[in-house]
Design a protein around this motif. Structure first.
Motif, PDB file in Angstrom:
ATOM      1  N   LYS A  20    -109.125  66.608  44.335  1.00  0.00           N
ATOM      2  CA  LYS A  20    -108.527  66.568  42.873  1.00  0.00           C
ATOM      3  C   LYS A  20    -107.047  67.281  43.153  1.00  0.00           C
ATOM      4  CE  LYS A  20    -112.300  66.914  40.101  1.00  0.00           C
ATOM      5  NZ  LYS A  20    -113.428  68.075  39.216  1.00  0.00           N
ATOM      6  N   ASP A  21    -106.960  68.128  43.845  1.00  0.00           N
ATOM      7  CA  ASP A  21    -105.565  68.897  44.294  1.00  0.00           C
ATOM      8  C   ASP A  21    -104.849  67.909  44.897  1.00  0.00           C
ATOM      9  OD1 ASP A  21    -103.890  71.534  44.288  1.00  0.00           O
ATOM     10  OD2 ASP A  21    -104.228  71.278  46.465  1.00  0.00           O
TER      11      ASP A  21
ATOM     12  N   LEU B  25    -118.107  60.317  48.842  1.00  0.00           N
ATOM     13  CA  LEU B  25    -118.475  61.124  49.906  1.00  0.00           C
ATOM     14  C   LEU B  25    -119.832  61.703  49.652  1.00  0.00           C
ATOM     15  CD1 LEU B  25    -115.143  63.263  50.144  1.00  0.00           C
ATOM     16  CD2 LEU B  25    -116.188  61.813  51.883  1.00  0.00           C
ATOM     17  N   ALA B  26    -120.303  61.837  48.482  1.00  0.00           N
ATOM     18  CA  ALA B  26    -121.526  62.737  48.090  1.00  0.00           C
ATOM     19  C   ALA B  26    -122.814  61.630  48.463  1.00  0.00           C
ATOM     20  CB  ALA B  26    -121.650  62.905  46.783  1.00  0.00           C
ATOM     21  N   SER B  27    -122.480  60.482  48.301  1.00  0.00           N
ATOM     22  CA  SER B  27    -123.630  59.294  48.364  1.00  0.00           C
ATOM     23  C   SER B  27    -123.306  58.671  50.098  1.00  0.00           C
ATOM     24  CB  SER B  27    -123.549  58.139  47.580  1.00  0.00           C
ATOM     25  OG  SER B  27    -122.399  57.526  47.653  1.00  0.00           O
TER      26      SER B  27
ATOM     27  N   ALA C  23    -109.880  58.595  39.846  1.00  0.00           N
ATOM     28  CA  ALA C  23    -110.101  58.320  41.360  1.00  0.00           C
ATOM     29  C   ALA C  23    -110.567  59.530  42.098  1.00  0.00           C
ATOM     30  CB  ALA C  23    -108.686  58.003  42.016  1.00  0.00           C
ATOM     31  N   ALA C  24    -110.376  60.714  41.810  1.00  0.00           N
ATOM     32  CA  ALA C  24    -110.975  61.675  42.375  1.00  0.00           C
ATOM     33  C   ALA C  24    -112.413  61.843  42.295  1.00  0.00           C
ATOM     34  CB  ALA C  24    -110.353  63.127  41.855  1.00  0.00           C
ATOM     35  N   ARG C  25    -113.150  61.442  40.943  1.00  0.00           N
ATOM     36  CA  ARG C  25    -114.365  61.444  40.789  1.00  0.00           C
ATOM     37  C   ARG C  25    -115.010  60.380  41.788  1.00  0.00           C
ATOM     38  NH1 ARG C  25    -113.054  62.445  35.767  1.00  0.00           N
ATOM     39  NH2 ARG C  25    -112.762  60.116  35.268  1.00  0.00           N
ATOM     40  N   ARG C  26    -114.316  59.368  41.744  1.00  0.00           N
ATOM     41  CA  ARG C  26    -115.010  58.078  42.453  1.00  0.00           C
ATOM     42  C   ARG C  26    -115.022  58.697  44.193  1.00  0.00           C
ATOM     43  NH1 ARG C  26    -111.761  55.417  39.193  1.00  0.00           N
ATOM     44  NH2 ARG C  26    -110.286  54.804  40.730  1.00  0.00           N
TER      45      ARG C  26
END
Length: 100
Positions: free
Chosen positions: A71-72, A89-91, A81-84
């Motif tokens: 995000k930064d 990464l999480a998945s 885009a940050a959320r995607r």
């Protein structure tokens, strides 16, 4: 004088809990804080379980920090885009395996 581990063991005599070794230090620190307030403090099974659940996993810490960095780096106008990226990464199976 009893060590922190002995004090924790004493308070858990009737409790059969298994938890990730990475959480031991956090639980010991919290228990030491409680013992400073009340040297005779003992904890119920529910209190111990809640304390263990409250300690974030290494994976959770890594993902939180990675999300902050993304995000930064991308800035306010790129939150989608940050959320995607964070979700990707999480998945990611390989990353999950590394963070076990």
């Amino acid at each position: 004088m009893l060590t922190k581990r002995q004090k924790i063991a004493d308070s858990q005599k009737s409790v059969a809990l298994w938890f990730d070794d990475s959480k031991i230090k956090a639980v010991e620190s919290r228990f030491a804080e409680l013992r400073q307030l009340d040297p005779n403090k003992s904890m119920s099974e529910a209190e111990i379980a809640a304390m263990i659940r409250a300690v974030p996993s290494v994976r959770k810490k890594v993902m939180t920090r990675a999300t902050e960095i993304i995000k930064d780096t991308l800035g306010e106008n790129q939150q989608g885009a940050a959320r995607r990226l964070s979700s990707r990464l999480a998945s990611d199976a390989a990353l999950k395996k590394l963070l076990r």
